[in-house]
Design a protein around this motif. Structure first.
Motif, PDB file in Angstrom:
ATOM      1  N   ASP A  86       2.181  -0.416  24.286  1.00 42.04           N
ATOM      2  CA  ASP A  86       1.469  -1.210  25.282  1.00 42.04           C
ATOM      3  C   ASP A  86       1.386  -2.699  24.951  1.00 42.04           C
ATOM      4  O   ASP A  86       1.405  -3.532  25.859  1.00 42.04           O
ATOM      5  CB  ASP A  86       0.051  -0.660  25.483  1.00 42.04           C
ATOM      6  N   VAL A  89       4.501  -4.135  26.064  1.00 45.07           N
ATOM      7  CA  VAL A  89       4.733  -3.966  27.502  1.00 45.07           C
ATOM      8  C   VAL A  89       3.737  -4.790  28.337  1.00 45.07           C
ATOM      9  O   VAL A  89       4.113  -5.394  29.347  1.00 45.07           O
ATOM     10  CB  VAL A  89       4.639  -2.474  27.898  1.00 45.07           C
ATOM     11  N   THR A  90       2.459  -4.815  27.919  1.00 47.84           N
ATOM     12  CA  THR A  90       1.436  -5.452  28.772  1.00 47.84           C
ATOM     13  C   THR A  90       0.679  -6.595  28.079  1.00 47.84           C
ATOM     14  O   THR A  90      -0.063  -7.319  28.735  1.00 47.84           O
ATOM     15  CB  THR A  90       0.356  -4.435  29.212  1.00 47.84           C
ATOM     16  N   ASN A  92      -1.792  -5.970  26.213  1.00 54.50           N
ATOM     17  CA  ASN A  92      -2.777  -5.000  25.709  1.00 54.50           C
ATOM     18  C   ASN A  92      -3.891  -5.661  24.879  1.00 54.50           C
ATOM     19  O   ASN A  92      -4.378  -6.728  25.240  1.00 54.50           O
ATOM     20  CB  ASN A  92      -2.038  -3.921  24.899  1.00 54.50           C
ATOM     21  N   ALA A  95      -3.684  -9.275  23.799  1.00 53.82           N
ATOM     22  CA  ALA A  95      -3.862 -10.300  24.834  1.00 53.82           C
ATOM     23  C   ALA A  95      -5.309 -10.422  25.298  1.00 53.82           C
ATOM     24  O   ALA A  95      -5.608 -11.204  26.204  1.00 53.82           O
ATOM     25  CB  ALA A  95      -2.956  -9.990  26.033  1.00 53.82           C
ATOM     26  N   ARG A 134      -1.186 -18.640  25.176  1.00 56.31           N
ATOM     27  CA  ARG A 134      -1.492 -17.334  25.758  1.00 56.31           C
ATOM     28  C   ARG A 134      -0.620 -16.279  25.102  1.00 56.31           C
ATOM     29  O   ARG A 134       0.546 -16.538  24.804  1.00 56.31           O
ATOM     30  CB  ARG A 134      -1.168 -17.309  27.261  1.00 56.31           C
ATOM     31  N   HIS A 139       8.589  -8.972  27.814  1.00 55.70           N
ATOM     32  CA  HIS A 139       9.568  -9.247  28.879  1.00 55.70           C
ATOM     33  C   HIS A 139       9.328 -10.597  29.557  1.00 55.70           C
ATOM     34  O   HIS A 139      10.146 -11.027  30.361  1.00 55.70           O
ATOM     35  CB  HIS A 139       9.570  -8.116  29.915  1.00 55.70           C
ATOM     36  N   GLN A 140       8.221 -11.265  29.236  1.00 58.54           N
ATOM     37  CA  GLN A 140       8.044 -12.608  29.785  1.00 58.54           C
ATOM     38  C   GLN A 140       8.700 -13.657  28.895  1.00 58.54           C
ATOM     39  O   GLN A 140       8.719 -14.843  29.229  1.00 58.54           O
ATOM     40  CB  GLN A 140       6.560 -12.911  29.965  1.00 58.54           C
ATOM     41  N   TYR A 147      11.346   0.217  28.803  1.00 60.96           N
ATOM     42  CA  TYR A 147       9.910   0.104  28.534  1.00 60.96           C
ATOM     43  C   TYR A 147       9.384   1.443  28.055  1.00 60.96           C
ATOM     44  O   TYR A 147       9.638   2.473  28.674  1.00 60.96           O
ATOM     45  CB  TYR A 147       9.162  -0.341  29.801  1.00 60.96           C
ATOM     46  N   PRO A 149       5.803   2.607  27.216  1.00 59.06           N
ATOM     47  CA  PRO A 149       4.366   2.334  27.094  1.00 59.06           C
ATOM     48  C   PRO A 149       3.630   3.397  26.277  1.00 59.06           C
ATOM     49  O   PRO A 149       4.190   4.426  25.930  1.00 59.06           O
ATOM     50  CB  PRO A 149       3.864   2.331  28.547  1.00 59.06           C
ATOM     51  N   ILE A 178       5.536   7.198  31.062  1.00 61.70           N
ATOM     52  CA  ILE A 178       5.287   5.762  31.212  1.00 61.70           C
ATOM     53  C   ILE A 178       3.805   5.441  31.330  1.00 61.70           C
ATOM     54  O   ILE A 178       3.425   4.327  31.689  1.00 61.70           O
ATOM     55  CB  ILE A 178       6.022   5.197  32.444  1.00 61.70           C
ATOM     56  N   PHE A 180       0.270   4.132  30.591  1.00 64.02           N
ATOM     57  CA  PHE A 180      -0.348   3.189  29.659  1.00 64.02           C
ATOM     58  C   PHE A 180      -1.519   3.876  28.947  1.00 64.02           C
ATOM     59  O   PHE A 180      -2.043   4.866  29.410  1.00 64.02           O
ATOM     60  CB  PHE A 180      -0.902   1.958  30.408  1.00 64.02           C
TER      61      PHE A 180
END
Ligand code: SF4
Ligand code: SF4
Ligand code: FES
Lengths: 181, 258
Positions: A86, A89-90, A92, A95, A134, A139-140, A147, A149, A178, A180
């Motif tokens: 995660d 991927v996010t 998580n 962040a 940040r 993937h950004q 992916y 998760p 997948i 989360f």
């Protein structure tokens, strides 16, 4: 004998839980070892991310300039990149500082305001990498191919994904694979 | 006298069904076991039609329609799962995830969350949009419940259940667009509310981890959204409704929700 797949695993801004879950594949690791060579990993003492890697699993979000540099390097040197867990991927948990804004303000609070005396923000570059404004999902920052998760992804889920990638049979619809969290 | 409802022939995904006049596409589909995903819709409450996850295609109409807010008409032909709809649903879900702060790994509803389930069904393995990461303070002033707006998708189920079923009207939506957010008691902390009856219906109805019982840890919060439909049916049929042993309350073994 067919050539072994060159596998790398990378640890960016995460807790290492995804790598622990990787180790939780237990005896399957022996089967995996028959098919892959681990060419870079926090679990192996290899200093430089090598050239010509087939498959790279990336744990963790991109939180500092060190993460950013390694992410770009591994992308340039890998055929298939997996966002592993995660945080990758996010963003998580890594962040969760984002809503609080300027990382300098957070560092000041932790290292200066909240200590009894002689507080200072650690800034011995490049030993201590600078935080990015940040925290970003992988993937950004670079292109991601698969992916995976989960916090952490359960061992069975990692095994299915890795085997699916090695065999070229990873399904497009992966159901619970997948989820989360 | 039992209600007589005129039936209307419609087709959903090539299946002909007898819908009732005055019923929505979603209600008709559910009666015949056809699955259309929904989030803001909750049986027993008024229709809000805001989340758009229930979009379907109706023959002859260019725009997709929300199934929960579109009434059936004679000979309607409905498609519930085309590639275009799947793509719209996934986009809507990604926008919801990007809008708030959904950290499933540390969420009380992890594993018991309608948003998470819809994302799995839609094949959402990552979010293509930039995360907004808004700063949204948690309201933990209520002695019994917590409101965490980081996980709120503004479905307004809590607003409607509190107003329409409990009759207390503690909740409202303030501001608009991406600023839209929930307030209790016109902007007072929930704990200072004099109209909240501590009934727990909002917590039972919430699809996400935004409303939960004090003291819930990760994955411990289980909602009971079907409570509303059961209550409405019991009131209509004048049936005794057994006291609810709340599954969402870790600290209350006596289920003394008033
Ligand atoms: S509310 Fe649902 S989607 Fe949001 S963090 Fe919690 S489990 Fe994840
Ligand atoms: S708190 Fe829950 S029920 Fe209320 S609007 Fe937010 S997500 Fe919906
Ligand atoms: S369920 Fe129909 S718009 Fe939300």
């Amino acid at each position: 004998m067919t050539e072994k797949t060159r596998l790398a695993t990378v640890w960016l801004g995460g807790c290492s839980g995804c790598h622990m879950s990787f180790l939780d594949m237990d005896e399957f690791l022996f089967d995996l070892a028959d098919r892959v060579d681990v060419v870079y990993s926090p679990l192996a003492d290899i200093k430089e991310f090598p050239d010509g890697v087939d498959l790279t699993l990336v744990e963790g979000a991109v939180a500092n300039d060190d993460n950013l540099e390694l992410a770009r390097l591994l992308r340039a040197r890998s055929t298939t990149v997996v966002s592993f867990g995660d945080c990758a991927v996010t963003g998580n948990v890594t962040a969760m500082r984002n809503p609080l804004g300027d990382p300098q303000a957070i560092l000041r609070r932790v290292y200066v305001d909240k200590v009894d005396r002689d507080g200072a923000i650690p800034d011995d570059r490049p030993v201590v990498p600078a935080l990015l404004p940040r925290v970003l999902p992988l993937h950004q920052v670079i292109d991601v191919d698969v992916y995976l998760p989960g916090c952490p992804p359960p061992a069975a889920r990692i095994r299915d994904a890795v085997v699916g990638i090695l065999d070229g049979t990873l399904p497009r619809e992966r159901g619970e694979g997948i989820r989360f969290g | 006298m039992p209600e007589v409802r005129r039936s209307i022939a419609i087709t959903i995904d090539d299946t002909e069904i007898d819908a009732y006049e005055g019923e929505s596409i979603l209600q008709a589909a559910r009666r015949f076991g056809i699955k259309i995903p929904s989030m803001c819709y909750l049986e027993g409450l008024s229709v809000w039609g805001a989340c758009r996850i229930c979009v379907v295609e109706v023959a002859g109409q260019h725009q997709p329609r929300p199934a929960c807010a579109t009434l059936v008409v004679e000979d309607m032909e409905v498609r519930t799962n085309t590639a275009r709809l799947q793509s719209h649903r996934r986009t809507i879900l990604e926008l919801l995830f990007a809008e708030g702060n959904h950290v499933c790994a540390v969420c009380v509803s992890n594993g018991n969350c309608e948003l998470q389930d819809r994302a799995v069904e839609a094949g959402m393995d990552h979010v293509r949009f930039d995360y907004r990461n808004p700063l949204r303070p948690v309201d933990a002033t209520h002695p019994k419940y917590v409101f965490d707006p980081n996980r709120c998708i503004v479905c307004t189920r809590c607003v409607r259940v509190c107003d329409e079923i409990e009759g207390a009207h503690v909740w409202d939506v303030a501001s608009r667009g991406h600023q839209a957010h929930l307030v209790t008691e016109l902007g007072q902390p929930w704990g200072r509310s004099s109209s909240c009856t501590w009934c727990g219906k909002c917590v039972a109805s919430c699809p996400t981890g935004a409303l939960f019982y004090q003291g819930s840890a990760v994955g411990e919060s289980v909602h009971a959204p079907d409570l509303v439909a059961r209550l409405v049916a019991a009131r209509r049929d004048h049936e005794w409704f057994p006291p609810v042993e709340s599954p969402t309350s870790p600290n209350e073994q006596n289920g003394d929700d008033r």
